[in-house]
Scaffold this motif. Structure first.
Motif, short mmCIF file in Angstrom:
data_model
loop_
_atom_site.label_atom_id
_atom_site.label_comp_id
_atom_site.label_asym_id
_atom_site.label_seq_id
_atom_site.Cartn_x
_atom_site.Cartn_y
_atom_site.Cartn_z
N UNK A 1 77.45 5.02 -1.54
CA UNK A 1 76.95 4.89 -2.77
C UNK A 1 76.60 3.52 -2.98
N UNK A 2 76.51 2.31 -2.07
CA UNK A 2 75.92 1.35 -2.46
C UNK A 2 74.45 0.93 -1.93
N UNK A 3 74.01 1.97 -1.18
CA UNK A 3 72.79 1.72 -0.62
C UNK A 3 72.39 2.65 0.40
N UNK A 4 71.46 2.40 1.59
CA UNK A 4 71.13 3.01 2.36
C UNK A 4 72.14 3.08 3.82
N UNK A 5 72.31 3.92 4.52
CA UNK A 5 73.00 4.07 5.91
C UNK A 5 71.90 3.29 6.88
N UNK A 6 72.42 2.42 7.60
CA UNK A 6 71.46 1.74 8.39
C UNK A 6 71.88 1.90 9.96
N UNK A 7 73.09 2.38 10.13
CA UNK A 7 73.55 2.48 11.53
C UNK A 7 74.78 3.28 11.48
N UNK A 8 74.98 4.30 12.41
CA UNK A 8 76.12 4.81 12.55
C UNK A 8 76.65 4.90 14.15
N UNK A 9 77.96 4.62 14.41
CA UNK A 9 78.50 4.41 15.79
C UNK A 9 79.27 5.67 16.01
N UNK A 10 79.24 6.32 17.24
CA UNK A 10 80.27 7.31 17.79
C UNK A 10 81.18 6.90 18.80
N UNK A 11 82.50 6.87 18.67
CA UNK A 11 83.28 6.88 19.70
C UNK A 11 83.88 8.16 20.26
N UNK A 12 84.38 8.14 21.66
CA UNK A 12 84.80 9.41 22.05
C UNK A 12 86.21 9.15 22.63
N UNK A 13 86.60 7.85 22.35
CA UNK A 13 87.74 7.42 22.77
C UNK A 13 88.87 6.78 21.87
N UNK A 14 88.62 7.30 20.66
CA UNK A 14 89.59 6.92 19.44
C UNK A 14 89.22 5.41 19.13
N UNK A 15 88.04 4.79 19.31
CA UNK A 15 87.71 3.71 18.64
C UNK A 15 87.64 2.67 19.58
N UNK A 16 87.91 2.91 21.05
CA UNK A 16 88.06 1.70 21.71
C UNK A 16 86.56 1.37 22.26
N UNK A 17 85.69 2.25 22.38
CA UNK A 17 84.29 1.92 22.82
C UNK A 17 83.55 2.59 21.95
N UNK A 18 82.34 2.21 21.65
CA UNK A 18 81.36 2.97 20.51
C UNK A 18 79.90 3.03 20.97
N UNK A 19 79.23 3.95 20.86
CA UNK A 19 77.96 4.26 20.94
C UNK A 19 77.09 4.41 19.99
N UNK A 20 75.92 3.89 19.86
CA UNK A 20 75.05 3.92 18.60
C UNK A 20 74.30 5.43 18.51
N UNK A 21 74.48 6.16 17.43
CA UNK A 21 74.09 7.40 17.28
C UNK A 21 72.61 7.17 16.89
N UNK A 22 71.81 8.56 16.90
CA UNK A 22 70.49 8.53 16.42
C UNK A 22 70.38 9.31 15.26
N UNK A 23 69.69 8.30 14.19
CA UNK A 23 69.56 8.67 12.72
C UNK A 23 68.49 9.79 12.86
#
Ligand code: MTE
Ligand code: CO
Length: 423
Positions: A326-348
């Protein structure tokens, strides 16, 4: 695996080029299948041996019956009745970003009313040179704009403060919709009435019994608020405020007054008479946060999720979801498969639009092991979506509104998913 999957080897193989093992898997199953004649291919089917329906059969269409589970749902125990209540958008089953009006959530305090264009009046009064009343036709004569925005109820995810509760993205995150609105900037209406610059607030209310009055700072009113009469190209649906509603980009859904009846220019907010007093956040120490209008950045994986389990075994898997701020535009979304230990950057799917839903994808190769799926949104103010624990440290567990914590789905080896929390 569905036939659909196996009958499209070309594109799947291109996608799989990085994964030799999976390519062999698909090819092997494909070969085995080719040996068995498939009646869907070899036999003439009913839909090819008769005629379909004519063009005058359905003047206004609904989705095909095979999709009849993609509907709004309510949670019966949440509210005492269905009049002052809420239902949820089936976000687990949608893709892209635009919410079809027919399944976009509804929130009413006194039910959805039927108000015709002929009976519609919009009054502007208070600190203005010329108090005015507009008919629907009057509004259509002002220059209009088109903008796509999300509308999120402040109570979205509100049941999840004390722990994982509702089993499905529709129920945890479905108090949101995203439509392309056509309307007149509120600024234009305020200027037409000659608003007094000493008026720092407006009070807005609807024509329904609840009237849902809210105070909005003049700064926002002059900025991007729309007096809207079309959504996704067509007239607003009755349940979304036909014929005219307020669109307050990025701010909590409660301020998006439906069946907009009156705009009053004031030098102070209207206390007591309005919803503002209710829409506060109770903090751990018992004090209240108020005037929390903007919806902070948030995201959720819509599939896989409890209502959208993985329908196939290991191999290519499209993980997808929605992000918004609600404050602007989304610039990046990360996805984790292990409950937040490691992250991969998703494709917008597309660069994030301001105050609108953004679709993300993580095209992955699932090893068939269980996952603790999470998504984490970032917006162009540099804000990063917090974990639920981070949020609770500041806000405690007594709040209902403005829960934008990171959601976790536990996806099991059989593909089924469940709402859980990790800490
Ligand atoms: N406006 C009026 N007049 N009456 C209402 O009950 N509900 C508010 C807001 N505007 C409401 C209203 C709330 S709490 C929300 S979240 C949004 O409308 C929901 O909009 P929707 O029903 O189009 O999803
Ligand atoms: Co609401």
């Amino acid at each position: 695996m569905s036939n659909d999957f196996l009958n499209k080897p070309a594109s799947r193989r291109a996608f799989l080029s990085g994964s030799a093992a999976a390519v062999v898997g698909v090819a092997a199953t494909g070969t085995a299948r080719a040996a068995t004649p498939d009646p869907l291919i070899t036999e003439v089917q009913p839909w090819a041996s008769g005629l379909g329906v004519g063009v005058d059969e359905v003047p206004y269409g609904l989705p095909i019956r095979f999709e009849d589970d993609v509907v709004r749902r309510n949670v019966e125990w949440l509210t005492a009745d269905t009049i002052s209540s809420i239902n949820f958008t089936p976000i687990h089953a949608l893709d892209g970003t635009i919410t079809p009006a027919g399944c976009a959530f509804e929130r009413h305090h006194s039910g959805a009313i039927e108000l015709s264009k002929d009976d519609y009046r919009l009054m502007i009064n208070g600190m203005v040179d010329r108090p005015l009343v507009f008919t629907y036709d009057d509004l259509e004569r002002f220059p209009r704009e088109n903008h796509t925005y999300f509308c999120e109820c402040a109570a979205n995810s509100g049941m999840e403060w004390a722990g994982a509760q509702l089993n499905g993205a529709q129920f945890t995150h479905g108090m949101i919709h995203n439509m392309e609105y056509t309307g007149v900037p509120l600024r234009t209406i305020l200027e037409e009435a000659g608003y007094d610059t000493a008026g720092k607030w407006i009070f807005v209310e609807g024509a329904d019994a609840s009237s849902n009055g809210r105070s909005i700072p003049m700064e926002k009113a002059l900025d991007d608020v729309l007096v809207a009469f079309k959504a996704n190209g067509e007239a607003l649906r009755k349940e979304h405020g036909y014929p005219v509603r307020l669109v307050v980009p990025g701010w909590e859904g409660n301020m998006w007054i439906k069946w907009l009846r009156r705009i009053e220019v004031l030098d102070r907010p209207v206390e007591g008479r309005e919803e503002t007093s209710k829409y506060t956040d109770t903090l751990a120490d018992g004090t209240s946060r108020k005037w929390t209008w903007a919806m902070d950045a948030k995201s959720v994986v819509t599939s896989p999720s409890p209502q959208a389990p993985v329908a196939h075994g290991p191999g290519p898997l499209v993980i997808t979801g929605l992000a918004w701020s609600g404050r602007g535009a989304i610039t990046r979304v990360d996805v984790s498969k292990d409950g937040g230990k490691t992250w991969e950057t998703a494709r917008l799917a597309q660069p994030g639009d301001r105050m609108a839903l953004t679709r993300f994808y993580l095209d992955t190769d699932w090893d068939g092991q269980e996952m603790l799926l999470q998504s984490r949104a970032m917006d162009d103010t540099g804000y990063v979506q917090p974990t639920k624990d981070q949020l609770r440290e500041i806000r405690g567990e007594n709040s209902i509104y403005h829960n934008n914590g990171i959601q976790t789905w536990w996806v099991r080896e059989n593909g089924e998913a469940e709402n859980v929390e990790v800490s």
